[in-house]
Design a protein around this motif. Structure first.
Motif, mmCIF file in Angstrom:
data_model
loop_
_atom_site.group_PDB
_atom_site.id
_atom_site.type_symbol
_atom_site.label_atom_id
_atom_site.label_comp_id
_atom_site.label_asym_id
_atom_site.label_seq_id
_atom_site.Cartn_x
_atom_site.Cartn_y
_atom_site.Cartn_z
ATOM 1 N N THR A 34 0.819 -1.216 0.000
ATOM 2 C CA THR A 34 0.000 0.000 0.000
ATOM 3 C C THR A 34 0.853 1.266 0.000
ATOM 4 O O THR A 34 0.385 2.324 -0.416
ATOM 5 C CB THR A 34 -0.932 0.030 1.214
ATOM 6 O OG1 THR A 34 -0.156 -0.131 2.415
ATOM 7 C CG2 THR A 34 -1.968 -1.070 1.144
ATOM 8 N N PHE A 37 2.014 2.818 -3.930
ATOM 9 C CA PHE A 37 1.021 3.160 -4.950
ATOM 10 C C PHE A 37 1.603 4.088 -6.013
ATOM 11 O O PHE A 37 1.254 3.998 -7.196
ATOM 12 C CB PHE A 37 -0.193 3.805 -4.277
ATOM 13 C CG PHE A 37 -1.288 4.216 -5.228
ATOM 14 C CD1 PHE A 37 -2.062 3.273 -5.873
ATOM 15 C CD2 PHE A 37 -1.555 5.566 -5.464
ATOM 16 C CE1 PHE A 37 -3.083 3.646 -6.740
ATOM 17 C CE2 PHE A 37 -2.563 5.955 -6.324
ATOM 18 C CZ PHE A 37 -3.331 4.989 -6.967
ATOM 19 N N SER A 41 0.805 4.145 -10.106
ATOM 20 C CA SER A 41 -0.408 4.965 -10.236
ATOM 21 C C SER A 41 -0.515 5.625 -11.610
ATOM 22 O O SER A 41 -1.598 5.690 -12.197
ATOM 23 C CB SER A 41 -0.452 6.025 -9.123
ATOM 24 O OG SER A 41 0.681 6.873 -9.193
ATOM 25 N N SER A 59 -7.548 5.361 -5.152
ATOM 26 C CA SER A 59 -6.577 5.451 -4.062
ATOM 27 C C SER A 59 -7.261 5.435 -2.695
ATOM 28 O O SER A 59 -6.719 4.885 -1.725
ATOM 29 C CB SER A 59 -5.747 6.728 -4.211
ATOM 30 O OG SER A 59 -4.833 6.867 -3.148
ATOM 31 N N LYS A 62 -7.721 2.049 -1.562
ATOM 32 C CA LYS A 62 -6.458 1.512 -1.034
ATOM 33 C C LYS A 62 -6.343 1.822 0.456
ATOM 34 O O LYS A 62 -6.009 0.933 1.259
ATOM 35 C CB LYS A 62 -5.274 2.117 -1.790
ATOM 36 C CG LYS A 62 -3.919 1.853 -1.144
ATOM 37 C CD LYS A 62 -2.811 2.565 -1.885
ATOM 38 C CE LYS A 62 -2.897 4.067 -1.785
ATOM 39 N NZ LYS A 62 -2.613 4.558 -0.403
ATOM 40 N N ASP A 63 -6.631 3.059 0.827
ATOM 41 C CA ASP A 63 -6.545 3.449 2.235
ATOM 42 C C ASP A 63 -7.591 2.719 3.083
ATOM 43 O O ASP A 63 -7.304 2.296 4.208
ATOM 44 C CB ASP A 63 -6.730 4.966 2.375
ATOM 45 C CG ASP A 63 -5.573 5.750 1.775
ATOM 46 O OD1 ASP A 63 -4.472 5.179 1.668
ATOM 47 O OD2 ASP A 63 -5.773 6.918 1.390
ATOM 48 N N GLY A 66 -6.514 -1.002 3.399
ATOM 49 C CA GLY A 66 -5.318 -1.187 4.217
ATOM 50 C C GLY A 66 -5.495 -0.846 5.678
ATOM 51 O O GLY A 66 -4.646 -1.211 6.500
ATOM 52 N N TYR A 104 -4.091 -7.761 -6.749
ATOM 53 C CA TYR A 104 -3.060 -7.223 -7.643
ATOM 54 C C TYR A 104 -3.003 -7.960 -8.977
ATOM 55 O O TYR A 104 -2.652 -7.355 -10.010
ATOM 56 C CB TYR A 104 -1.697 -7.244 -6.941
ATOM 57 C CG TYR A 104 -1.601 -6.188 -5.857
ATOM 58 C CD1 TYR A 104 -1.484 -4.845 -6.185
ATOM 59 C CD2 TYR A 104 -1.679 -6.533 -4.514
ATOM 60 C CE1 TYR A 104 -1.420 -3.866 -5.209
ATOM 61 C CE2 TYR A 104 -1.626 -5.565 -3.522
ATOM 62 C CZ TYR A 104 -1.498 -4.230 -3.879
ATOM 63 O OH TYR A 104 -1.452 -3.264 -2.901
ATOM 64 N N CYS A 124 -11.847 -0.336 -8.072
ATOM 65 C CA CYS A 124 -11.819 -0.008 -6.645
ATOM 66 C C CYS A 124 -11.872 -1.286 -5.803
ATOM 67 O O CYS A 124 -11.195 -1.391 -4.766
ATOM 68 C CB CYS A 124 -12.996 0.901 -6.283
ATOM 69 S SG CYS A 124 -12.860 2.581 -6.922
ATOM 70 N N MET A 127 -8.463 -2.942 -5.951
ATOM 71 C CA MET A 127 -7.531 -2.218 -5.083
ATOM 72 C C MET A 127 -7.813 -2.516 -3.614
ATOM 73 O O MET A 127 -6.892 -2.724 -2.812
ATOM 74 C CB MET A 127 -7.627 -0.715 -5.351
ATOM 75 C CG MET A 127 -6.724 0.135 -4.464
ATOM 76 S SD MET A 127 -4.979 -0.235 -4.654
ATOM 77 C CE MET A 127 -4.642 0.564 -6.222
ATOM 78 N N PHE A 128 -9.084 -2.535 -3.264
ATOM 79 C CA PHE A 128 -9.465 -2.840 -1.875
ATOM 80 C C PHE A 128 -8.967 -4.225 -1.474
ATOM 81 O O PHE A 128 -8.411 -4.401 -0.389
ATOM 82 C CB PHE A 128 -10.985 -2.770 -1.728
ATOM 83 C CG PHE A 128 -11.481 -3.178 -0.365
ATOM 84 C CD1 PHE A 128 -11.560 -2.254 0.670
ATOM 85 C CD2 PHE A 128 -11.854 -4.492 -0.104
ATOM 86 C CE1 PHE A 128 -11.998 -2.631 1.927
ATOM 87 C CE2 PHE A 128 -12.300 -4.887 1.142
ATOM 88 C CZ PHE A 128 -12.370 -3.940 2.165
ATOM 89 N N ALA A 131 -5.083 -4.276 -1.007
ATOM 90 C CA ALA A 131 -4.680 -3.546 0.198
ATOM 91 C C ALA A 131 -5.168 -4.230 1.467
ATOM 92 O O ALA A 131 -4.492 -4.206 2.504
ATOM 93 C CB ALA A 131 -5.212 -2.114 0.137
#
Length: 515
Positions: A34, A37, A41, A59, A62-63, A66, A104, A124, A127-128, A131
């Motif tokens: 994480t 990025f 990106s 992004s 991602k937060d 994570g 990934y 999204c 990415m979730f 992370a």
């Protein structure tokens, strides 16, 4: 069979807590994707045809992935409390490995065109998932560390969180050595490498709380290795920002780095040999929780019904939220203050080192303070919030981003070792994973409030008044003044928590004196 292999085999057969610590460290070292990025990106943005707003939405997931580890905590509590799954730890690690690979790998398929530009909400989700893997590894490694080293839980958590803080920089060094500048391949590396390391080492992680008086020196050796790696990475990052490294230099520096990350195994061998040569009597842990005193271990709902839970949560919203908002916007802050691109890139790269120092240092120092004086760990939240106030005012009124970024990085990182350790001490270890992961939601929640509602709104107004861009101290002065006031409030909140838990920490000191 060679002597070295015999020693390692003996460690495995004994389910050594030291080998468990090494395996946890190796998993942590590869799980910080994480933090990288920025490597892919731009490729993600161009290949999917995103504008900056859409990329920022991805992004955000991602937060969220994570930081919100409630599912990981619930899974840990469920599988480790049932004999149907053995120790159950392998299921937590397996869930993390599957998340890592799936998230990934699907992103890699999208970037390479195998999946034709999936809808942004699917991206999204990818990415979730990628992370979110980190929360499974973190939960298992931290809780096992606390249970295996209850007398030095702060040091143990600091080591684990410190290594994951360094992992982003380590992964980037390995990537540049193997693949040069190929962000698409880096996504495939993230899908495969961390999952393989986890699958190869997860069977070595066990709860084996054999407490001896010799734990501290060996934990200190793990800490020393972490500090050496951090220093080495800092030197390499600075040199790479100044000079262009040829391929042989990348190979040499990365080989040394890999050897350093393998060196904790030698510490485990030494620790096990020391315990066998002069076994120390097993001692009851010095750390007792409030629940131990009442013969109760709180679950999540019980913890959430206490004032202490919400005091800790609110303190984390203040310091973590404002800290992450600063870190996420540091490039724009640097540009507004007319720092050069090289200076900004160097500060961004070094933030992972300051973050590590906070994670490691807070756990180590708070353990030292606790064992020597019986001082409550929440006091260190107050002290780091006070330092944050100084850091925010330094950036907002003098524009010194060098000093400010160091203070913010160290103090933000500190919370990642202080908060889980305090959680285990106040609410018990049994449901620690679920509880501390719930409190950790303060991080993305606070970041959204302070990044979007404070920094973005204020900056946009200043930029519109200046014709589109804003330059000068006034661009972020009000934002950092608000951050300083928020952390001032956080100091009061954490001091209340400190005062409310004095009895707990006094009992720890009393028990130590009796021992």
């Amino acid at each position: 069979m060679p002597l070295g292999q015999n020693k390692i085999l003996h460690l495995i057969m004994e389910n050594s807590k030291w080998l468990s610590a090494v395996a946890s460290i190796w998993i942590q070292v590869t799980s910080g994707a994480t933090y990288t990025f920025g490597i892919y990106s731009a490729t993600l943005k161009s290949s999917q045809g995103y504008d900056q707003t859409t990329l920022n939405i991805v992004s955000v997931f991602k937060d969220i992935g994570g930081n919100i580890g409630v599912l990981a905590g619930l899974l840990y509590s469920a599988v480790t409390s049932s004999s149907r799954f053995g120790s159950g730890l392998w299921l937590v690690y397996l869930a993390g490995a599957v998340h890592f690979f799936a998230g990934y790998f699907l992103m890699w398929l999208s970037v390479t065109g195998v999946i034709d530009r999936p809808h942004v909400w699917l991206m999204c989700l990818f990415m979730f998932m990628g992370a979110h893997a980190q929360t499974f590894f973190n939960t298992a490694n931290i809780v096992v560390g606390v249970r295996n080293f209850p007398d030095y839980s702060g040091t143990s958590v600091g080591i684990m969180k410190g290594f994951v803080g360094l992992s982003g920089a380590i992964l980037i060094q390995i990537y540049h050595t193997l693949f040069g500048d190929n962000p698409t391949t880096y996504l495939l590396m993230l899908a495969v490498f961390p999952a393989l390391v986890c699958l190869a080492t997860m069977s070595l992680v066990h709860v084996n709380p054999s407490n001896t008086s010799n734990d501290k020196p060996h934990l200190n050796r793990f800490s020393l290795i972490a500090l050496i790696i951090a220093t080495y990475l800092m030197i390499i990052i600075i040199l790479q920002n100044i000079f262009i490294f040829p391929s042989w230099a990348h190979i040499l520096t990365t080989t040394i780095l890999v050897i350093m990350t393998l060196s904790p195994l030698q510490v485990a061998l030494t620790a096990q040999r020391s315990e066998q040569r002069s076994p120390s009597p097993v001692m009851a842990p010095l750390i007792t929780t409030l629940e131990d005193q009442n013969e109760v271990e709180m679950n999540l709902l019980q913890a959430m019904s206490t004032i202490n839970f919400w005091l800790l949560f609110l303190a984390m919203v203040c310091i973590m939220g404002s800290g992450l908002a600063t870190i996420n916007n540091i490039t724009q802050i640097g540009e507004s203050l007319d720092y050069s691109t090289v200076e900004i890139d160097t500060m961004v790269s070094l933030l992972s080192i300051w973050n590590f120092l906070g994670r490691f240092g807070a756990g180590f120092v708070s353990d030292l303070f606790l064992h020597k004086y019986g001082g409550g760990r929440p006091l260190f939240i107050s002290l780091t919030q006070l330092a944050m106030v100084v850091g925010y005012l330094t950036i907002g009124f003098s524009g010194n981003l060098y000093i400010g970024s160091v203070i913010v990085g160290v103090c933000y990182g500190s919370q990642w070792s202080l908060m889980p350790t305090i959680t285990s001490e106040i609410f018990g270890v049994k449901h620690m994973g679920t509880i501390f992961n719930t409190i950790a939601t303060a991080n993305p929640m606070g970041s959204y409030i302070f990044s979007v509602q404070v920094v973005a709104n204020i900056y946009d107004r200043k930029a519109q008044a200046s014709g589109g861009l804003c330059h000068g101290l006034h661009c972020f002065r009000l934002s950092f003044s608000i951050f300083a006031a928020v952390c001032g409030f956080g100091i009061i909140v954490s001091l209340v928590l400190f005062l409310r838990t004095r009895g707990l920490y006094a009992s720890i000191l009393q028990r130590r004196l009796k021992g």
